[in-house]
Design a protein around this motif. Structure first.
Motif, short mmCIF file in Angstrom:
data_model
loop_
_atom_site.label_atom_id
_atom_site.label_comp_id
_atom_site.label_asym_id
_atom_site.label_seq_id
_atom_site.Cartn_x
_atom_site.Cartn_y
_atom_site.Cartn_z
N VAL A 40 -13.62 -29.38 -13.23
CA VAL A 40 -14.76 -30.00 -13.91
C VAL A 40 -15.38 -29.07 -14.94
CG1 VAL A 40 -15.48 -31.75 -12.25
CG2 VAL A 40 -16.23 -29.40 -11.93
N SER A 41 -15.95 -29.71 -15.97
CA SER A 41 -16.78 -29.02 -16.96
C SER A 41 -18.21 -28.99 -16.44
CB SER A 41 -16.81 -29.80 -18.28
OG SER A 41 -15.55 -29.83 -18.88
N ALA A 42 -19.06 -28.32 -17.20
CA ALA A 42 -20.50 -28.39 -16.95
C ALA A 42 -21.01 -29.76 -17.38
CB ALA A 42 -21.20 -27.30 -17.74
N GLU A 46 -25.12 -28.88 -21.13
CA GLU A 46 -25.56 -27.73 -20.33
C GLU A 46 -25.09 -26.39 -20.93
OE1 GLU A 46 -27.71 -27.45 -18.23
OE2 GLU A 46 -27.33 -25.64 -17.06
N THR A 47 -23.84 -26.35 -21.40
CA THR A 47 -23.35 -25.09 -21.96
C THR A 47 -24.15 -24.73 -23.21
OG1 THR A 47 -21.19 -25.67 -21.09
CG2 THR A 47 -21.23 -23.85 -22.66
N ASN A 48 -24.46 -25.72 -24.04
CA ASN A 48 -25.30 -25.47 -25.22
C ASN A 48 -26.67 -24.95 -24.80
OD1 ASN A 48 -23.30 -26.31 -26.93
ND2 ASN A 48 -24.16 -28.35 -27.27
N GLY A 73 -22.85 -23.21 -15.54
CA GLY A 73 -22.85 -24.67 -15.73
C GLY A 73 -21.79 -25.33 -14.87
N GLU A 74 -20.61 -24.77 -14.86
CA GLU A 74 -19.50 -25.33 -14.08
C GLU A 74 -19.68 -25.09 -12.59
OE1 GLU A 74 -19.10 -24.34 -17.18
OE2 GLU A 74 -17.85 -25.89 -18.09
N GLN A 75 -20.41 -24.02 -12.25
CA GLN A 75 -20.61 -23.74 -10.82
C GLN A 75 -21.48 -24.82 -10.18
OE1 GLN A 75 -21.34 -19.65 -9.93
NE2 GLN A 75 -22.12 -20.09 -7.89
N GLY A 149 -13.63 -19.85 -23.95
CA GLY A 149 -13.89 -20.45 -25.27
C GLY A 149 -14.32 -21.90 -25.09
N ARG A 150 -15.08 -22.42 -26.07
CA ARG A 150 -15.63 -23.77 -25.96
C ARG A 150 -14.49 -24.79 -25.74
NH1 ARG A 150 -20.97 -24.48 -27.00
NH2 ARG A 150 -20.59 -26.17 -25.53
N GLY A 151 -14.75 -25.73 -24.89
CA GLY A 151 -13.72 -26.72 -24.56
C GLY A 151 -12.68 -26.19 -23.59
N GLY A 152 -12.95 -25.01 -23.01
CA GLY A 152 -11.93 -24.30 -22.21
C GLY A 152 -11.57 -24.94 -20.88
N SER A 153 -12.35 -25.94 -20.44
CA SER A 153 -11.98 -26.57 -19.16
C SER A 153 -10.65 -27.32 -19.28
CB SER A 153 -13.06 -27.56 -18.72
OG SER A 153 -14.25 -26.87 -18.47
N ASP A 154 -10.34 -27.79 -20.49
CA ASP A 154 -9.02 -28.43 -20.69
C ASP A 154 -7.93 -27.42 -20.32
OD1 ASP A 154 -10.26 -30.66 -21.80
OD2 ASP A 154 -10.10 -29.89 -23.85
N1 ASP Z 1 -18.55 -26.39 -20.63
C1 ASP Z 1 -17.69 -25.74 -21.60
C2 ASP Z 1 -18.06 -26.18 -23.01
O1 ASP Z 1 -18.98 -26.95 -23.19
C3 ASP Z 1 -16.23 -25.96 -21.34
C4 ASP Z 1 -15.77 -27.40 -21.45
O2 ASP Z 1 -16.58 -28.33 -21.39
O3 ASP Z 1 -14.54 -27.59 -21.59
O4 ASP Z 1 -17.45 -25.74 -23.95
#
Ligand code: ASP
Ligand code: ADP
Ligand code: MG
Length: 408
Positions: A40-42, A46-48, A73-75, A149-154
């Protein structure tokens, strides 16, 4: 029975209600007899929020400490999802990246995954539990928390799928698949049932936010079966990223349009035209860990030349600072920059066997009076740099010019 890794993005876990919906979806797959690992992502935004909080205390946040902060955020979401699952009678256990031991290098804020220990996850799966892992984060050799890095949950999702040799990695998001371009910009954009891995890699690297580039790289390297789906739809096949072109592929010349708003351009004017100059300019930029994208060097007439390149917008000020230092050293006239540029790219494996694609692109932009500042091409893409104020117009007219709103 299959082993499936499901990744849910920020919007999909954006509220307690949505987290409960994710739990119900996971339960449905589990009831079919599958082993499920969830990444899961945050929660969206939340990350922002955490980055802004860090910046409110330190204008340029210390990268190690920033990772300590943003990884929280992810925790939160792993714990919430585990509770939601337990509440509906599904045994589940949450893990941070460090607890799994998602080992990364120590490049804080953009770390790379080096290895993943699958022991704890396997044990839980064997005991019938759903495993929930925090995306976007890992740990380095010294035990420091890192983020990807941003989007890293993928990337976490696909890397876990690779490590576990999962049968499929499903990326659940707020759209029902990969579209011909961002449907937020072009409402006529069309969902693709399939896209080749090569095209997806180009789209992601050219700024399409739907998948983080490294996740696509992982999928390619470890041949992970990757699918993008909506977490808001009951059914739907989403978009499958395929490794071979087959009879089901559309035979379009252009498959999609990507754009990147996160770009800035730097030009060093009047550079002596002699060997070693490119290295003297870009060496210090690389040493500062700044990614350089497009590079253009013009041929000059008076023994000097202009040298332009693009960098991520967030690194623009840093790169300008470095070049102002280098400038006098190499005897150039001046350094100028523009952080109000965007890059638009058309992508398609069909380009290999068709000519006239570039001229259609350039004519379409010319008809709208859009000036092209830089061009770069590969076998399956053409990218142009334009003034940011024309971005949406450019994407819309190109989408129409290449008939992307109609099935090929
Ligand atoms: N929460 C992180 C972000 O906003 C990672 C993700 O959502 O993939 O970049
Ligand atoms: P998540 O939080 O689930 O990771 P993202 O916001 O990172 O979601 O990615 C999904 C978004 O990507 C969509 O809402 C859409 O606006 C955007 N997007 C950009 N390009 C495309 C594309 N070619 N196809 C589909 N969505 C795209
Ligand atoms: Mg994302």
């Amino acid at each position: 029975m299959a082993l499936i890794v499901q990744k849910y993005g920020g919007t999909s876990v954006g509220s307690p209600e949505r987290i409960k919906n994710v739990a119900n979806r996971v339960a449905k797959w589990k009831a079919q007899g599958h082993d499920i690992v969830v990444v899961v992502s945050a929660m969206s935004g939340e990350t922002n929020r955490l980055i802004a909080l860090a910046k409110a205390v330190q204008a340029t946040p210390d990268p190690r400490e920033l990772d300590v902060i943003v990884s929280t955020g992810e925790q939160v979401t792993i714990g919430l999802l585990a509770m939601a699952l337990k509440d509906i009678g599904i045994d589940a256990r949450s893990y941070t990246g460090a607890q799994v031991r998602v080992l990364t290098d120590s490049t804080f804020t953009k770390a790379r995954i080096q290895s993943i220990d699958d022991a704890a996850m396997r044990k839980d799966l064997n005991e019938g539990r759903v495993v929930i892992v925090a995306g976007f984060q890992g740990v380095d050799e010294e035990g420091n928390i890192t983020t990807l890095g941003r989007g890293g949950s993928d990337t976490s999702g696909v890397a876990l799928a690779a490590a576990l040799k999962a049968d499929e990695c499903q990326i659940y998001t707020d759209v029902d698949g990969v579209y011909t371009t961002d449907p937020r910009i072009v409402p006529e954009a069309r969902k693709l049932d399939r896209i080749t891995f090569e095209e997806m890699l180009e789209m992601a690297s050219l700024g399409s936010k739907i998948l983080q580039i490294r996740s696509v790289e992982f999928a390619g390297k470890y041949k992970v079966k990757l699918r993008v789906l909506s977490s808001f739809q009951e059914d739907g096949e989403g978009t499958l990223i395929t490794f071979e072109e087959d009879e089901k592929m559309e035979k379009a010349v252009i498959s999609g349009i990507a754009f990147n708003r996160d770009e800035a351009k730097i030009t060093i004017k009047g550079v002596p035209d002699k060997p070693g100059i490119a290295y003297q300019i870009l060496g210090p930029v690389a040493d500062a860990n700044i990614d350089v994208d497009m590079i253009i060097q013009n041929v000059g007439e008076d023994g000097t030349t202009d040298f332009s390149f693009t960098v991520p917008r967030g690194e623009y000020a840093k790169a300008m600072g470095i070049l102002e230092g280098v400038q006098s050293h190499i005897g150039s006239k001046s350094v100028i920059g523009d952080d109000k540029i965007n890059k638009v790219s058309i992508v398609g494996v069909g380009m290999r066997s068709h000519c006239g694609v570039a001229s259609t692109m350039f004519r379409t932009l010319a008809e709208e009076g859009i000036n092209i500042q830089m061009i770069s091409t590969s076998e399956i893409k053409i990218s142009v740099v334009i003034d940011e104020k024309y971005l949406e117009l450019a994407v819309r007219v190109l989408h129409k010019a290449f008939n992307l709103d109609q099935a090929a």
